[in-house]
Every structure is written in C-alpha cells, then in structure tokens.
Scaffold this active site. Structure first.
Site, mmCIF file in Angstrom:
data_model
loop_
_atom_site.group_PDB
_atom_site.id
_atom_site.type_symbol
_atom_site.label_atom_id
_atom_site.label_comp_id
_atom_site.label_asym_id
_atom_site.label_seq_id
_atom_site.Cartn_x
_atom_site.Cartn_y
_atom_site.Cartn_z
ATOM 1 C CB SER A 40 -0.961 0.021 1.189
ATOM 2 O OG SER A 40 -0.260 0.245 2.389
ATOM 3 C CE LYS A 80 -2.832 2.025 4.762
ATOM 4 N NZ LYS A 80 -2.557 1.157 3.670
#
Length: 176
Positions: A40, A80
């Site tokens: 990700s 993230k």
C-alpha cells in the site's frame, strides 16, 4: 606497558552497562523498529522493509508517514501517509483520484496510481479534533481512511512517525 587493574575493569564494565541502559531506554521510549507489510505504500516503501519510527514529542503533520497500532478495522498495524489533520476538509474524487484539502488540490508526486480504483464513491469530510485522514501512496491498492471501516484515525493510535529506513541496506536513509 600499562597494567589492567580490577578497578579499570569495573569502570569499563560500568560504562558498557550504562550504554546498554541508555540504548534500551531509547528503544523503549523514543524509537521503535517496524516492518512494512504489504504494497500500500509503494513506490516509496516496499513489503519487508524495516523502518525506525518515533513518537517522542510528535504531533502529526500533513505528509508524514506514520504507523498506526493494530486496533483498527484491519486488525494489524498499518503504515500510511497523513493527508489531513484536525479541522481540514478532505475531498477525494474517485474518478480522477484527485485529493483536495480545504479546496486546494494536493500535489502528490509520491503516489502510485496503477490498476483499478477500488473506491467507487467520492468522499468529502471535515476531520474531527484529535483525528487524521490517512492514505497509502499506492492509492489503488490501499485500505485507508477512504474505507468507512478504517475512517479517520485517532491520533492516540499513532505509534509514531517513520524517520529512518534501515533495511534493505542499499536504501538506508531518512524517510521523506
């Protein structure tokens, strides 16, 4: 030639123990090593890479790469990028992939948009006090704040900001 006395041995031993205590205190209270899990955050961070994070006197800022503890909808720690902080209004256009913060389009040279976008609805929300909005750099392969199950992240759940890549050795350096 200098003689090695018992006193100098104890001084050396004391210095080594003191150094280990300082290292342990830094590891426990200031720094932590984490492993990137998944794709990700590509192209910037890859599965299996090791990062050093810190939460010492840390307040999340836009653009920071952070690690969130596992008490999220995914059941594991996630890494993230902070896109918006408390009070910001985020708008995400799923068709174009554009992100706007307080009406201004983000210039995101670090992202990877490849494949099919799994998000089918535009998002617009204001970030609550004590929360942040996070997205992965690999936008089409990231389960992040765009997912209602993950949503806005409480800043208390942020383990720390990534500051240093330590593995692979060829990529050692500060996190950008």
């Amino acid at each position: 030639m200098k003689k090695f006395s018992l006193k100098s041995f104890y001084e050396l031993f004391e210095s080594i123990v003191f150094a280990f205590l300082i290292i342990i205190i830094l590891i426990v209270f200031v720094f932590r090593a984490v492993t990137v899990d998944g794709e990700s955050m590509e192209p910037n961070y890859h599965d299996g890479e090791k990062l050093i994070i810190t939460n010492f006197m840390y307040t999340p800022k836009k653009g920071d790469v952070v690690v969130v503890e596992k008490n999220n909808a995914l059941g594991k720690p996630i890494i993230k990028r902070v896109i918006a902080t408390a009070g910001d209004t985020v708008k995400y256009e799923c068709e174009t992939g554009n992100v706007y913060i307080n009406g201004e389009k983000l210039n995101e040279s670090y992202i990877l948009n490849v494949g099919v976008n799994p998000y089918k609805n535009d998002i617009e929300m204001t970030i609550k006090d004590g929360y942040v909005f996070l997205m992965g750099d690999n936008r089409n392969n990231s389960n992040d704040s765009r997912n209602g199950e993950v949503g806005q992240i409480n800043t208390k759940n942020i383990l720390g900001k990534a500051v240093l890549r330590i593995y692979p050795f060829s990529d050692i350096g500060a996190v950008k």
